[in-house]
Design an enzyme around this catalytic site. Sequence first.
Site, PDB file in Angstrom:
ATOM      1  N   CYS A  77     -34.838  13.893 -39.360  1.00 29.87           N
ATOM      2  CA  CYS A  77     -34.438  12.558 -39.820  1.00 29.87           C
ATOM      3  C   CYS A  77     -35.108  11.484 -38.950  1.00 29.87           C
ATOM      4  CB  CYS A  77     -32.921  12.425 -39.825  1.00 29.87           C
ATOM      5  SG  CYS A  77     -32.352  11.033 -40.815  1.00 29.87           S
ATOM      6  N   GLU A 108     -28.998  20.902 -39.345  1.00 30.63           N
ATOM      7  CA  GLU A 108     -27.850  21.129 -38.448  1.00 30.63           C
ATOM      8  C   GLU A 108     -26.548  20.653 -39.072  1.00 30.63           C
ATOM      9  OE1 GLU A 108     -29.670  18.539 -38.378  1.00 30.63           O
ATOM     10  OE2 GLU A 108     -28.577  16.818 -37.560  1.00 30.63           O
ATOM     11  N   HIS A 161     -31.115  17.221 -42.928  1.00 34.25           N
ATOM     12  CA  HIS A 161     -30.500  17.667 -41.680  1.00 34.25           C
ATOM     13  C   HIS A 161     -30.067  19.132 -41.744  1.00 34.25           C
ATOM     14  CE1 HIS A 161     -29.844  13.878 -39.409  1.00 34.25           C
ATOM     15  NE2 HIS A 161     -29.807  13.305 -40.591  1.00 34.25           N
TER      16      HIS A 161
END
Lengths: 265, 966
Positions: free
Chosen positions: A95, A222, A220
């Site tokens: 990002c 994660e 993302h």
Amino acid sequence: MAAKVIVLSGYGLNCEEETLHAFNHVGIDGNIIHINELIENPKALDEYQILAIPGGFSYGDDTGSGNAFAQKMKLALWDDLKKFVERDTLTIGICNGCQILVNLGLAPALNNYGERDVAVTYNATARYQCRWVDLKIESKSPWLKDIETLHIPVAHGEGRFMMEENALSKLKNNGQIAAQYINTNGTLANGEFPANPNGSINDIAAMTDKSGRVLAIMPHPERGMFTWQRDDYHELKDAAQRAGVELPEESEGIQIFKNAVKYFA
Amino acid sequence: MHYRTEILAHKDDGRAHHIEKILHDMDIRASAWVVDVYSSESAAAAKDIFTKSLANPITQKINETPADFDWALEIGFLAGVTDNVGHTTSELLELATGSAVECYSSRLYLIKGDAKLSDIEQLSAIISNKLIQRISIKSHEQYERDGGMDKIIPKVGLENKNITTDNVDLDISDDELKDLSKYGIANKDGSKRGPLGLPLPYLKAIQSYFKSEGREATDIEIETLAQTWSEHCKHTIFASPIDDIAKGLYKGYIQRATKEIRKSRGENDICVSVFSDNAGGIIFDEDHLITDKVETHNSPSALDPFGGAITGIVGVNRDCIGFGMGAKPVVNRYGFCLADPRSKPNYFRDKSCTDALLPPSNIMNGVIAGVEAGGNCSGIPTPSGFVYFDDRFAGKPLVFVGTIGLIPRVINGKAGHEKCAQAGDKIIVAGGRVGADGIHGATFSSVALDEGSPATAVQIGDPITQKKMSDAIIKEIRDFGWYSAITDNGAGGLSSSVGEMAEGSGGFHLELEKVPLKYAGLSPWEIWISESQERMTFAVPPENTDKMIGLFAKRGVEATVIGTYTDSGRAKISWNDEIIMDLDMDFLHDGNPETPLSTTFTRGGEVEPDIAEPDSYENILTAMLGRLNICSKEFIATQYDHNVQGSAVLAPLQGKGRVYGEVSVTRPLLTSPKGVVLSQGLFPRYSDIDTKAMAAAGLDMAVRNAVAAGVDFNQLALLDNFCWCSSDEPERLGQLKRAVEVIYELAVKYQTPFISGKDSMFNDFKGYNENGEAIKISAPPTLLVSSIGIMTNVENSISIAPKAAGDSVYLLGATKDELGASEYYDELGHLGNNVPETDAHQNLRLYKLYARASRDRLISSAMAVGYGGLGVTLAKKTIAGGFGLDIDLSGFDLRSDKMLFSESTGRIVATVSPQNKKAFEKNFKGFEECHYIGSVAYSKNLFIRSVLKVGVKVLDEAYKATLRDY
């Protein structure tokens, strides 16, 4: 020697904790290091094999997302950074980190590290978007080994890759387009909102440098590493209960981090 | 010299399309270019190394202007207004060239199309705010003639004119005292400094204090007392004796509820820190507390919606950082009470109708964008919120912002939630610098908005400055144990933060000239009460000050010693060695005289209307789904980052139909399966009939939403935010008393303690209509109750979307003929009388039984019944799951429209899988209000037998169309 990761922080980066958690979860140790600490002691990079620039809002996206942080790194840290990516290391920018890598010219680096070949700019809707997307992966990058699709979220106001035609064809020819936005049926989003959340050219969601060791990814992973983080968690949980099976703890995003383990194995 | 760099964006820029869309909505075909402009007085700003750092060559051009445009519109900030982009650019300039000279940002729009000057002016009014921004418009000709736009450096031009304090003569008549309060202290030139907002009895107390001290007061002393004793800081309405309640509403009801609950729960008490700190804290797990605080930022948001809302959200983040030794912000909340964005009321601040209120759509877009910028930039997820519409919020919108924090229970061997400044500790202020922004914010939010409302009361938050400071504190310095106490600078600035912390040590001596300033020319009293943002104040033992300031500096944060905490019993300030304030601490904090209040109460409402049954239930249901308080707010949810920190479990949009939910579940620790459940409830319109019903329904909704989502019912706490109007009128105070009385009763009944609260008592707008006639618009008396609870494992969380065809549908709780002030009556143009009454006893039975069922994972989906009643709930569940429902309500003894749209409280609709059906029914055995009402259908229709049959797609469209284009 086991690989270790530096996760950068400071000046508005804000996903460093969950990003480090993802690495820790797959067995990679590491440290969150403030950018000013790294500038003060750039040789620290020699002790690590992975560099992660996490998501966030460095400098509030002022002068273009990722730009100011990239300028700071370039002015204060460039030689060491270049040396790091030229070694047999892995680098990931997620990002805001992706925007920083692009502004640093570490991705896609069509000719040389340090030259900006593409831009990541304002979403076509001119509005921040936080939503789950589906990605098609076709890449030789070690980060993306054996991954075909990913269901993970985006959260950005400036995620739209733009570039000249010839840069795009070079990216394609070199196999540097790492991920593309797709519809739920698997076809390319073809620029259509919301499957392509930002109007990115050629539905590009992520790209790599020529070696594939540097990955710049807007979505993302994660935030989609555990099943309970998913947007369809309640549906999956209910179905598992009906079927009398355990719901797996991990979700698709974790594969990226596991691939880092494999690379250094 | 003025150096100006213009960065031209490519033609297909999203921001340019946004401008084109606004023009298109004005029936103008035009295309736009966006140019980012950076100005500075430094010659270094002309160097390539700097200008090239501002542009990405792929999409941007440096100092190039397209030849083909008709209008140029430039928008920049007025001098002294926070310019975040300018700050970043200044840092870049210094990094690239070493020149430490300020840069300023502005934005230029070049427009090609058939627009007139008046159109461009209209556009500028939509995208800017003249209170804080400067606007310059040039035709192409003029642009060419002038050689471009004017070069402007919006530098604050204040002089450093031997500034000192003025004495204030208090030996004056009562009428003169009243004028002093209304207009403020006079400057030498005769102008006034803005309202003090002190009632006469307070002024008399101050008068006699200085008489006994035998000297005149200084301006800074008067300003300090005005801040400290303001309604905003002192909450005098809740603290004062009211009717026969000598302890007042706060101690007599709200705090008492919490005390009684804690006592009766004994070892099972969940409260740790309540009402005493910047936020309230309850037990999360063995090692952590979870904190919560909800603030309002109404008055500033009326003047500058973006600035007001961003300042609100970053401000309440600091309440979290300032809890105990410092909690880490883990979730943000938001809530907006607004007027219909499609309406265009003509209200003015002045009689001559030149100073118009902002249109509701500007206010809505501004407050949404403010929370977006503040929350997203800070890396704090914002999964929870609401928007409520009523046209009486046109004058003063209500802007609620909240932050949940996580803090270790033990830090450095000491309790994490405790702190106390010690005599001898140094006063350190860290973060942003002080400017003239936000002066008189606290006194101003304690009065009604009118023509004299000061623009300087508006600030714009700077989330990145705050993020740097917050990270340095929460992630590093806190755990070194270097400071004895920490608090934030909010309303009242240093005067509040230092004043409050000094209560611990028993006094302070501040050296005001040491406070870092944004620019020269501020008077001592201004520095002392300025509400410039992004600052925390610390009490630091002398041996730790150097290392603490040093670490802050390494993180790009300025920190400065500005004085010493003492035990002298005096609040003392010096200015270049001259003592300019010397007040007795007891007088400062407790010297305001009691002002007993008395109340009256008259129930509102009309007779219950005699309405015909609707011709088409399909039509009325779709109309209800499109109502502002019921329709989708997806456009807000997707703008707010709800999964940063990787912690979102149940997010704002639920099911594949993406229904905007009213409850969120978050896992604040990636290493623990425990969840935090957040929700809220409010029913402002019910106040038109009875504030007791309004308050009870709000509290019940906040509790019930959390229960429906699977919260552990014995780990649930509440926050109260009263947003009242005209609180100097006995009738409004009577409405307040009723509301407070009933939430005391309910909280004690449910055993859900209040842990924090805040009030805003004068949400009135006094102005003029388009004919210059005086008007007053009062916001309906509104109680927002927010809930925060714990879930042992997020596996137990329940979403609203049905999961499988064939499941059973249950209605839990009783439906009565209670449509007074409902969405249905409002749709039909009635107020009615039968406002829902809350039966706490019956509800409690249900919630306990339900909590057992959710713990045992017997429930597949659930949704609390709220605005629009059962009909709307069933429709939203249909949309969320994408499954039809086959419902039979013939067993209920109510006419179908009343059955569908009654807003009786205490109800939940749940779906249950075939395998759990037996256990579910057994769980509710003996509870007479557990009604099987049908099943999840294999079709795609919401079918209510003998009443209606509507397809999912039709419902979905009706639900999403209203605000789709925002």
